[in-house]
Write a protein that holds these residues in place. Structure first.
Motif, PDB file in Angstrom:
ATOM      1  N   SER A 184       0.555 119.881  60.192  1.00 33.18           N
ATOM      2  CA  SER A 184       0.593 121.059  59.331  1.00 33.18           C
ATOM      3  C   SER A 184       1.172 122.261  60.065  1.00 33.18           C
ATOM      4  CB  SER A 184      -0.818 121.381  58.829  1.00 33.18           C
ATOM      5  OG  SER A 184      -1.675 121.633  59.930  1.00 33.18           O
ATOM      6  N   GLN A 185       1.435 122.085  61.359  1.00 32.71           N
ATOM      7  CA  GLN A 185       1.993 123.171  62.165  1.00 32.71           C
ATOM      8  C   GLN A 185       2.648 122.575  63.414  1.00 32.71           C
ATOM      9  OE1 GLN A 185      -1.328 125.577  63.355  1.00 32.71           O
ATOM     10  NE2 GLN A 185      -2.615 123.824  63.876  1.00 32.71           N
ATOM     11  N   THR A 186       3.605 123.282  63.968  1.00 32.90           N
ATOM     12  CA  THR A 186       4.244 122.776  65.191  1.00 32.90           C
ATOM     13  C   THR A 186       3.419 123.098  66.440  1.00 32.90           C
ATOM     14  OG1 THR A 186       5.640 124.747  65.056  1.00 32.90           O
ATOM     15  CG2 THR A 186       6.650 122.642  64.448  1.00 32.90           C
ATOM     16  N   HIS A 227      10.047 124.290  57.830  1.00 36.38           N
ATOM     17  CA  HIS A 227      10.343 124.181  59.257  1.00 36.38           C
ATOM     18  C   HIS A 227       9.756 125.357  60.029  1.00 36.38           C
ATOM     19  CE1 HIS A 227      13.348 121.735  57.230  1.00 36.38           C
ATOM     20  NE2 HIS A 227      13.514 121.073  58.351  1.00 36.38           N
ATOM     21  N   GLN A 228       9.293 125.060  61.225  1.00 36.58           N
ATOM     22  CA  GLN A 228       8.774 126.117  62.089  1.00 36.58           C
ATOM     23  C   GLN A 228       9.446 126.044  63.452  1.00 36.58           C
ATOM     24  OE1 GLN A 228       4.469 125.468  62.319  1.00 36.58           O
ATOM     25  NE2 GLN A 228       4.128 127.122  60.843  1.00 36.58           N
ATOM     26  N   MET A 229       9.477 127.213  64.088  1.00 39.67           N
ATOM     27  CA  MET A 229       9.815 127.206  65.524  1.00 39.67           C
ATOM     28  C   MET A 229       8.570 127.649  66.284  1.00 39.67           C
ATOM     29  SD  MET A 229      12.747 128.972  67.874  1.00 39.67           S
ATOM     30  CE  MET A 229      12.360 130.701  67.583  1.00 39.67           C
ATOM     31  N   TYR A 285       4.112 120.082  57.200  1.00 43.91           N
ATOM     32  CA  TYR A 285       3.783 119.678  55.821  1.00 43.91           C
ATOM     33  C   TYR A 285       2.455 120.269  55.386  1.00 43.91           C
ATOM     34  CZ  TYR A 285       7.290 116.167  57.020  1.00 43.91           C
ATOM     35  OH  TYR A 285       8.435 115.536  57.431  1.00 43.91           O
ATOM     36  N   ARG A 286       2.458 120.861  54.196  1.00 49.28           N
ATOM     37  CA  ARG A 286       1.208 121.396  53.639  1.00 49.28           C
ATOM     38  C   ARG A 286       1.239 121.209  52.137  1.00 49.28           C
ATOM     39  NH1 ARG A 286       0.935 127.165  56.949  1.00 49.28           N
ATOM     40  NH2 ARG A 286       1.111 126.181  59.013  1.00 49.28           N
ATOM     41  N   PRO A 287       0.120 120.784  51.554  1.00 44.11           N
ATOM     42  CA  PRO A 287       0.115 120.583  50.090  1.00 44.11           C
ATOM     43  C   PRO A 287       0.058 121.910  49.336  1.00 44.11           C
ATOM     44  CG  PRO A 287      -1.820 119.557  51.133  1.00 44.11           C
ATOM     45  CD  PRO A 287      -1.124 120.359  52.184  1.00 44.11           C
ATOM     46  N   GLY A 289       3.098 133.719  62.958  1.00 37.33           N
ATOM     47  CA  GLY A 289       1.903 134.128  63.685  1.00 37.33           C
ATOM     48  C   GLY A 289       2.136 133.989  65.177  1.00 37.33           C
ATOM     49  N   ALA A 290       1.287 134.696  65.956  1.00 32.84           N
ATOM     50  CA  ALA A 290       1.458 134.637  67.399  1.00 32.84           C
ATOM     51  C   ALA A 290       0.178 135.120  68.073  1.00 32.84           C
ATOM     52  CB  ALA A 290       2.640 135.503  67.831  1.00 32.84           C
ATOM     53  N   GLY A 291       0.170 135.051  69.387  1.00 32.25           N
ATOM     54  CA  GLY A 291      -0.980 135.573  70.106  1.00 32.25           C
ATOM     55  C   GLY A 291      -1.010 135.058  71.533  1.00 32.25           C
ATOM     56  N   MET A 292      -2.079 135.455  72.240  1.00 25.74           N
ATOM     57  CA  MET A 292      -2.277 134.978  73.599  1.00 25.74           C
ATOM     58  C   MET A 292      -3.082 133.677  73.533  1.00 25.74           C
ATOM     59  SD  MET A 292      -0.653 137.279  75.117  1.00 25.74           S
ATOM     60  CE  MET A 292      -0.916 136.849  76.838  1.00 25.74           C
ATOM     61  N   PHE A 346       1.413 133.106  76.116  1.00 21.38           N
ATOM     62  CA  PHE A 346       1.498 133.471  74.693  1.00 21.38           C
ATOM     63  C   PHE A 346       2.136 132.337  73.911  1.00 21.38           C
ATOM     64  CE2 PHE A 346       5.500 135.610  76.294  1.00 21.38           C
ATOM     65  CZ  PHE A 346       6.432 134.884  75.553  1.00 21.38           C
ATOM     66  N   ALA A 347       1.848 132.341  72.598  1.00 20.77           N
ATOM     67  CA  ALA A 347       2.414 131.323  71.716  1.00 20.77           C
ATOM     68  C   ALA A 347       2.801 131.999  70.419  1.00 20.77           C
ATOM     69  CB  ALA A 347       1.397 130.220  71.448  1.00 20.77           C
ATOM     70  N   PHE A 348       3.804 131.452  69.771  1.00 22.27           N
ATOM     71  CA  PHE A 348       4.158 131.969  68.440  1.00 22.27           C
ATOM     72  C   PHE A 348       4.651 130.818  67.572  1.00 22.27           C
ATOM     73  CE2 PHE A 348       7.869 132.550  71.230  1.00 22.27           C
ATOM     74  CZ  PHE A 348       8.877 131.919  70.514  1.00 22.27           C
ATOM     75  N   GLY A 349       4.524 131.024  66.277  1.00 20.21           N
ATOM     76  CA  GLY A 349       5.049 130.040  65.325  1.00 20.21           C
ATOM     77  C   GLY A 349       5.759 130.784  64.213  1.00 20.21           C
ATOM     78  N   LEU A 350       7.073 130.546  64.079  1.00 19.89           N
ATOM     79  CA  LEU A 350       7.861 131.292  63.092  1.00 19.89           C
ATOM     80  C   LEU A 350       8.341 130.357  61.982  1.00 19.89           C
ATOM     81  CD1 LEU A 350      10.152 133.345  65.536  1.00 19.89           C
ATOM     82  CD2 LEU A 350       7.866 133.925  64.692  1.00 19.89           C
ATOM     83  N   PHE A 369      -6.037 136.317  62.847  1.00 19.98           N
ATOM     84  CA  PHE A 369      -6.881 135.335  63.525  1.00 19.98           C
ATOM     85  C   PHE A 369      -6.245 133.948  63.488  1.00 19.98           C
ATOM     86  CE2 PHE A 369      -9.888 131.854  63.433  1.00 19.98           C
ATOM     87  CZ  PHE A 369     -10.537 132.055  64.640  1.00 19.98           C
ATOM     88  N   PHE A 370      -6.154 133.323  64.642  1.00 15.84           N
ATOM     89  CA  PHE A 370      -5.865 131.889  64.739  1.00 15.84           C
ATOM     90  C   PHE A 370      -6.835 131.317  65.766  1.00 15.84           C
ATOM     91  CE2 PHE A 370      -1.748 133.815  63.640  1.00 15.84           C
ATOM     92  CZ  PHE A 370      -1.450 133.102  62.480  1.00 15.84           C
ATOM     93  N   PRO A 371      -7.372 130.142  65.523  1.00 16.86           N
ATOM     94  CA  PRO A 371      -8.372 129.600  66.468  1.00 16.86           C
ATOM     95  C   PRO A 371      -7.801 129.374  67.862  1.00 16.86           C
ATOM     96  CG  PRO A 371      -8.355 128.355  64.395  1.00 16.86           C
ATOM     97  CD  PRO A 371      -7.174 129.271  64.362  1.00 16.86           C
ATOM     98  N   PHE A 372      -6.487 129.214  67.970  1.00 18.38           N
ATOM     99  CA  PHE A 372      -5.896 128.836  69.267  1.00 18.38           C
ATOM    100  C   PHE A 372      -5.275 130.014  70.000  1.00 18.38           C
ATOM    101  CE2 PHE A 372      -2.143 128.599  66.603  1.00 18.38           C
ATOM    102  CZ  PHE A 372      -2.644 128.047  65.424  1.00 18.38           C
ATOM    103  N   THR A 373      -5.384 131.228  69.455  1.00 18.73           N
ATOM    104  CA  THR A 373      -4.909 132.411  70.187  1.00 18.73           C
ATOM    105  C   THR A 373      -5.956 133.519  70.108  1.00 18.73           C
ATOM    106  OG1 THR A 373      -3.670 132.985  68.180  1.00 18.73           O
ATOM    107  CG2 THR A 373      -2.391 132.089  70.013  1.00 18.73           C
ATOM    108  N   GLU A 374      -6.024 134.318  71.145  1.00 17.49           N
ATOM    109  CA  GLU A 374      -6.959 135.449  71.175  1.00 17.49           C
ATOM    110  C   GLU A 374      -6.428 136.480  72.161  1.00 17.49           C
ATOM    111  OE1 GLU A 374      -9.475 136.084  69.238  1.00 17.49           O
ATOM    112  OE2 GLU A 374      -9.816 137.966  70.286  1.00 17.49           O
TER     113      GLU A 374
HETATM  114  N1  PHE Z   1       0.516 127.571  63.880  1.00 14.56           N
HETATM  115  C1  PHE Z   1       0.369 128.833  63.195  1.00 14.56           C
HETATM  116  C2  PHE Z   1       0.724 128.591  61.718  1.00 14.56           C
HETATM  117  O1  PHE Z   1       1.306 127.611  61.382  1.00 14.56           O
HETATM  118  C3  PHE Z   1       1.305 129.871  63.739  1.00 14.56           C
HETATM  119  C4  PHE Z   1       0.994 130.238  65.154  1.00 14.56           C
HETATM  120  C5  PHE Z   1       1.583 129.597  66.200  1.00 14.56           C
HETATM  121  C6  PHE Z   1       0.061 131.245  65.447  1.00 14.56           C
HETATM  122  C7  PHE Z   1       1.312 129.946  67.524  1.00 14.56           C
HETATM  123  C8  PHE Z   1      -0.225 131.594  66.728  1.00 14.56           C
HETATM  124  C9  PHE Z   1       0.398 130.944  67.754  1.00 14.56           C
HETATM  125  O2  PHE Z   1       0.366 129.391  60.874  1.00 14.56           O
END
Ligand code: PHE
Length: 334
Positions: A176-178, A216-218, A202-204, A279-282, A301-305, A256-261
């Motif tokens: 559901s996310q990269t 698609h995500q990067m 993929y998300r329903p 989304g993004a974060g540390m 840091f991480a991001f998903g575009l 908020f994302f569980p994997f970044t703070e």
């Molecule tokens: N995976 C998150 C999403 O699909 C985006 C994200 C990626 C957020 C990396 C924070 C860090 O919505």
């Protein structure tokens, strides 16, 4: 007389074969078959001449010569005819006519944008990595600090593709996310890490002009000592400017994302409106713990575009569904 009958049949068959031949090679075959010195049918006729009675001989002999001459002459004439026809066809071809433009395919607009993203992020020192589209729960959820009771794990919000009991390794789903690739990369590589991963998720979702059940995500991940949020913002704004132009602005909103703070939503201003691009974060220390990195030593840091967002903005496309309809009238514009 039977002999004369055989001569007539030979003549008719040979002339018909000559007419039917459409090129020099075919005509040569006919010549060998009928007039060939060694085994042509003409040899059989010659034998018949030998069998004729003395009284028949003059007439049979004359007829034999006539038939042979007629067939040979027609054959020669036909050779010339075919040569002339070939020359005429060559002369009729007008080399000055404009050619027919070949239809050349092109890359899908999403693919074009993804290639450019890889190139841009490569210049910032990010390596491109790939991950599977069918994932297990560890990589899609658990190692990303998304616990069992988290709403994101609701089966109705995910495409599970097999039932738990049928697979030794547990349930699997279309990712559901990269962010899955963050985990896969850190599991394999000690820090520092500087990667991007582009691909389908993929998300329903209910499909409309801005939502698709596949998009698609990067994903980006940078882990090192003393990584800061300021660097995240710099990378994202430099990236957006390189892609869309120097006037692009980036804005972070708390999220908020569980994997970044801390976590942020990333908005981009291009023209006069803000648009959410991801989304993004540390990276959360719990994620580092899950992959065996020392959270006291490393930060990241991480991001998903969302790639479609950029692609739509870039090409002025107002409906995401156009990208997946395979309509050449649409696709050939890019
Ligand atoms: N995976 C998150 C999403 O699909 C985006 C994200 C990626 C957020 C990396 C924070 C860090 O919505």
């Amino acid at each position: 007389m039977d002999i004369l009958q055989a001569f007539n049949e030979f003549e008719v068959a040979a002339l018909a074969a000559i007419e039917a031949a459409s090129d020099g090679a075919a005509l040569e075959k006919v010549r060998i078959e009928y007039l060939g010195q060694k085994s042509g049918r003409i040899r059989d006729l010659q034998k018949l001449v030998g069998q004729a009675t003395p009284a028949e001989k003059p007439q049979v002999g004359k007829r034999f010569n006539d038939v042979r001459t007629v067939v040979a002459a027609r054959l020669e004439a036909r050779v010339e005819e075919l040569k002339t026809a070939a020359l005429k066809a060559a002369a009729d071809f007008d080399v000055t006519l404009p050619g027919e433009r070949p239809v050349i395919g092109r890359l899908h607009p999403i693919t074009q944008v993804m290639n450019e993203f890889r190139e841009l992020m490569g210049r910032f020192g990010f390596t491109v990595v790939d991950g599977p589209e069918i994932e297990d729960e560890r990589h899609n959820f658990e190692a990303l600090n998304i616990p069992e009771d988290h709403p994101a794990r609701d089966p109705l919000d995910n495409f599970y593709v097999a039932c738990a009991s049928s697979l030794a390794g547990g349930p699997v789903l279309l990712r559901s996310q990269t962010s899955t690739v963050q985990i896969r990369t850190m599991e394999k590589t000690p820090p520092p890490v500087r990667i991007v991963s582009l691909g389908r998720v993929y998300r329903p979702d209910t499909i409309d002009a801005t939502h698709s059940c596949m998009f698609h995500q990067m994903e980006g991940l940078l882990v090192d000592r003393r990584v800061t949020m300021a660097q995240l913002k710099t990378v994202l704004s430099q990236f957006a400017r390189s892609f869309l132009g120097p006037e692009v602005e980036i804005r972070f909103r708390p999220s908020f994302f569980p994997f970044t703070e801390p976590s942020v939503e990333v908005d981009m201003k291009w023209g006069d409106s803000w648009m959410e691009i991801g989304g993004a974060g540390m990276v959360d220390p719990a994620v580092f713990a899950a992959v065996g990195y020392d959270p006291e030593e490393y930060t990241g840091f991480a991001f998903g575009l969302g790639i479609e967002r950029f692609c739509m903005k870039h090409f002025g496309v107002d409906d995401i569904r156009r990208f997946y309809e395979n309509d050449l009238r649409f696709l050939s514009q890019f």
